[in-house]
Enzyme design. Structure first.
Site, PDB file in Angstrom:
ATOM      1  N   PRO A   2       0.824  -1.203   0.000  1.00 52.81           N
ATOM      2  CG  PRO A   2      -0.291  -1.270   2.032  1.00 52.81           C
ATOM      3  CD  PRO A   2       0.733  -1.955   1.230  1.00 52.81           C
ATOM      4  CD  GLU A   3       3.717   2.439  -4.012  1.00 52.58           C
ATOM      5  OE1 GLU A   3       3.885   3.553  -4.546  1.00 52.58           O
ATOM      6  OE2 GLU A   3       4.099   1.383  -4.533  1.00 52.58           O
TER       7      GLU A   3
END
Length: 307
Positions: A2-3
């Site tokens: 997850p960014e």
DNA sequence: AACCTTCCCTGATGGC
DNA sequence: TGCCATCAGGGAAGGT
């Protein structure tokens, strides 16, 4: 992985679901993701309501009545809401024709490290198979978050993310541009996927040294970072492996990626095969033609047969 | 201070 | 079919 776009997607969905929900009880399994002792969570969280949910870089912050609960998802962290009264599902299912997918919830399993129980019976689950994430608790002082995030870089989409501030952060840096983008003290929230995508959008080779970039190239990169993050959010994030949103849904930005994971496939802009190399221990994807190593000027000379 | 490397951790994947 | 090696990578920690 997850960014920023994935964390933002989770934030939006989660806020809608748990705003003002009151924590009644919790279950925390000993795990290295806890930077705060689980016992302390047990004695402080029950009774507090979730007043807001904000994001800084890849960090999520739950604003409780008297504390901030800080969550980083690391590589494989998932935050999902589960209603025990509803049936659970397993795996990810997308409709084969329409691509539509229903919200789905997942039962806790051995990788579920934290379960917050709300007054209305629903649960918030933190699951993280690789345990690269972190969960922390701060007292709700006015400057607690500033202190905690003191080393984080520019926040994209905020007022501080200006071309001037970006140029200033890049000044005197001699490292390669790819590791620089991954450095959270420069710009917060960019990870491996969006770093590669931003470099492609700005037509910059990942191995170029920051101090060798022309000013207009740095400005193009400043804009490209926003552009690829914006698109990532618009498509609900990139689900390449473990990422799902708070309702168990996959994003669709993986289908929009121009270079990440596309090694060997033709570049959408020029048809050249996308290359994959390793930079700073990270897989790095780029188009050798659209992102020439020597920059655009060298490329032009080379194409003209002058070099 | 800047830069670079190593390590943590487990599921998926591929070769034999 | 099973077994083992390899890969994925965010960020902390350690070395230069």
């Amino acid at each position: 992985m997850p960014e920023l776009p994935e964390v933002e997607t989770i934030r939006r969905g989660l806020l809608e679901q748990i705003r003002d929900a009151r924590i009644d009880d919790l279950e925390a399994r000993a795990c290295r993701v806890f930077k705060v002792a689980p016992e302390r969570l047990l004695e402080t969280l029950p009774g507090q309501r979730v007043r807001d949910l904000t994001r800084r870089g890849k960090f999520l912050v739950a604003h409780l009545d008297r504390h901030f609960l800080v969550v980083h998802l690391g590589m494989t962290g998932q935050l999902t809401v589960r209603d025990p009264a509803r049936p659970d599902s397993q795996g990810f299912i997308r409709h084969p024709v329409t691509g539509l997918q229903r919200a789905r919830q997942h039962a806790p399993d051995p990788h579920t490290h934290l379960i917050l129980g709300f007054q209305d019976g629903r649960h918030l689950l933190y699951r993280d198979s690789r345990k690269f994430g972190r969960i922390d608790l701060l007292s709700r002082d006015p400057d607690a978050l500033d202190r905690y995030f003191g080393n984080l870089g520019l926040e994209p989409f905020s007022e501080q993310y200006t071309p001037e501030a970006f140029l200033k952060r890049l000044r005197d840096r001699r490292t390669r541009v790819k590791p620089l983008l991954l450095d959270q003290s420069v710009v917060a929230g960019v990870g491996n996927i969006y770093a590669d995508e931003a470099l492609f959008a700005a037509s910059i080779h990942p191995l170029r040294r920051v101090h060798r970039l022309r000013k207009w190239e740095k400005l193009a990169l400043h804009a490209a970072v926003l552009e690829v993050l914006r698109q990532g959010i618009d498509f609900g994030g990139s689900s390449l492996r473990d990422y799902i949103d708070s309702e168990g849904r996959r994003g669709s930005n993986q289908e929009e990626l121009k270079v990440y994971g596309r090694q060997g496939l033709p570049c959408a802009a020029c048809g050249t095969a996308v290359a994959k190399i390793v930079v700073g221990q990270r897989g790095t994807h780029f188009c050798p033609r659209c992102q020439p190593r020597g920059g655009r000027a060298r490329r032009r000379r080379r194409d003209a047969g002058l070099v």
